[in-house]
Design a protein around this motif. Structure first.
Motif, PDB file in Angstrom:
ATOM      1  N   ALA A 274      -2.893  11.281   0.708  1.00 25.84           N
ATOM      2  CA  ALA A 274      -3.587  10.309  -0.135  1.00 25.84           C
ATOM      3  C   ALA A 274      -2.942   8.940   0.038  1.00 25.84           C
ATOM      4  O   ALA A 274      -1.763   8.833   0.338  1.00 25.84           O
TER       5      ALA A 274
ATOM      6  N   VAL B  17       4.413   5.194  -7.898  1.00 21.37           N
ATOM      7  CA  VAL B  17       3.169   5.834  -7.496  1.00 21.37           C
ATOM      8  C   VAL B  17       3.296   7.324  -7.781  1.00 21.37           C
ATOM      9  O   VAL B  17       4.398   7.890  -7.693  1.00 21.37           O
TER      10      VAL B  17
ATOM     11  N   GLY C  39      -4.765  -0.273  -7.097  1.00 25.40           N
ATOM     12  CA  GLY C  39      -5.070   1.082  -7.538  1.00 25.40           C
ATOM     13  C   GLY C  39      -6.542   1.419  -7.524  1.00 25.40           C
ATOM     14  O   GLY C  39      -6.911   2.576  -7.737  1.00 25.40           O
ATOM     15  N   SER C  40      -7.381   0.441  -7.262  1.00 22.11           N
ATOM     16  CA  SER C  40      -8.811   0.699  -7.296  1.00 22.11           C
ATOM     17  C   SER C  40      -9.314   1.343  -6.011  1.00 22.11           C
ATOM     18  O   SER C  40     -10.364   1.987  -6.006  1.00 22.11           O
TER      19      SER C  40
ATOM     20  N   ILE D 224      -3.259   4.646  -1.590  1.00 22.14           N
ATOM     21  CA  ILE D 224      -3.796   3.821  -2.659  1.00 22.14           C
ATOM     22  C   ILE D 224      -3.489   2.357  -2.388  1.00 22.14           C
ATOM     23  O   ILE D 224      -2.403   2.004  -1.917  1.00 22.14           O
TER      24      ILE D 224
ATOM     25  N   THR E 243      -8.715   4.139  -3.178  1.00 23.15           N
ATOM     26  CA  THR E 243      -7.961   5.338  -2.824  1.00 23.15           C
ATOM     27  C   THR E 243      -8.641   6.057  -1.670  1.00 23.15           C
ATOM     28  O   THR E 243      -9.846   5.908  -1.443  1.00 23.15           O
TER      29      THR E 243
ATOM     30  N   VAL F 199       0.857  -1.176   0.000  1.00 27.34           N
ATOM     31  CA  VAL F 199       0.000   0.000   0.000  1.00 27.34           C
ATOM     32  C   VAL F 199       0.896   1.229   0.000  1.00 27.34           C
ATOM     33  O   VAL F 199       1.919   1.256   0.684  1.00 27.34           O
TER      34      VAL F 199
ATOM     35  N   ILE G 132      -4.079  10.517  -6.607  1.00 25.76           N
ATOM     36  CA  ILE G 132      -3.041   9.511  -6.452  1.00 25.76           C
ATOM     37  C   ILE G 132      -3.309   8.385  -7.448  1.00 25.76           C
ATOM     38  O   ILE G 132      -4.458   8.015  -7.705  1.00 25.76           O
ATOM     39  N   SER G 133      -2.229   7.852  -8.006  1.00 24.28           N
ATOM     40  CA  SER G 133      -2.336   6.733  -8.929  1.00 24.28           C
ATOM     41  C   SER G 133      -1.065   5.909  -8.836  1.00 24.28           C
ATOM     42  O   SER G 133      -0.069   6.349  -8.255  1.00 24.28           O
ATOM     43  N   ARG G 134      -1.101   4.723  -9.405  1.00 28.28           N
ATOM     44  CA  ARG G 134       0.092   3.875  -9.386  1.00 28.28           C
ATOM     45  C   ARG G 134       0.184   3.090 -10.674  1.00 28.28           C
ATOM     46  O   ARG G 134      -0.821   2.782 -11.307  1.00 28.28           O
TER      47      ARG G 134
ATOM     48  N   TYR H 220      -8.307  10.037   0.502  1.00 28.76           N
ATOM     49  CA  TYR H 220      -7.687  11.358   0.469  1.00 28.76           C
ATOM     50  C   TYR H 220      -7.898  12.095   1.780  1.00 28.76           C
ATOM     51  O   TYR H 220      -8.935  11.947   2.434  1.00 28.76           O
TER      52      TYR H 220
ATOM     53  N   VAL I 180      -5.538   0.798   3.060  1.00 23.57           N
ATOM     54  CA  VAL I 180      -4.892   2.106   3.089  1.00 23.57           C
ATOM     55  C   VAL I 180      -4.859   2.635   4.522  1.00 23.57           C
ATOM     56  O   VAL I 180      -5.869   2.649   5.206  1.00 23.57           O
TER      57      VAL I 180
END
Length: 123
Positions: free
Chosen positions: A48, A78, A54-55, A50, A57, A32, A69-71, A59, A103
């Motif tokens: 944030a 990330v 990645g599904s 994730i 998230t 994570v 945020i993305s990876r 904040y 997370v």
């Protein structure tokens, strides 16, 4: 897990920056990831987080709607896309990782930390 954050810099208010955090040393798809920041004299703040795929998230309230945020598990990286930046966003930004499946939002919950990258937003 070794983490290397990059992408910080000086930007004017209203502008955007994208931070990156490259990970190595462990299966990235099973950690994570989180982003935090710390301004002088203030506590470290959750921004944030994730989940593995990645599904999922989460904040922090001060950045919700402005930061994303993305990876990319193929690149072991990330990202934190920061939009509509404000002078109060000025801080050192850190990425963090942990091997749990959910997370986390508290700094002490993360086992691994990057070195930090400075973001300065001018008015």
């Amino acid at each position: 897990v070794q983490l290397q954050a990059s992408g910080g810099g000086l930007v004017q208010a209203g502008g955007s920056l994208r931070l990156s955090c490259a990970a190595s040393g462990r299966t990235f798809s099973r950690v994570v990831m989180g982003w935090f920041r710390q301004a002088p004299g203030k506590q470290r703040e959750f921004l944030a987080g994730i989940g593995w795929t990645g599904s999922g998230t989460l904040y922090g309230g001060s950045v919700k709607g402005r930061f994303i945020i993305s990876r990319d598990n193929a690149k072991n990286t990330v990202y934190l896309q920061m939009n509509s930046l404000k002078p109060e966003d000025t801080a050192v930004y850190y990425c963090a990782a942990d091997t749990v499946s959910y997370v986390e939002t508290r700094p002490y919950e993360y086992a691994y930390w990057g070195q930090g990258t400075q973001v300065t937003v001018s008015s």
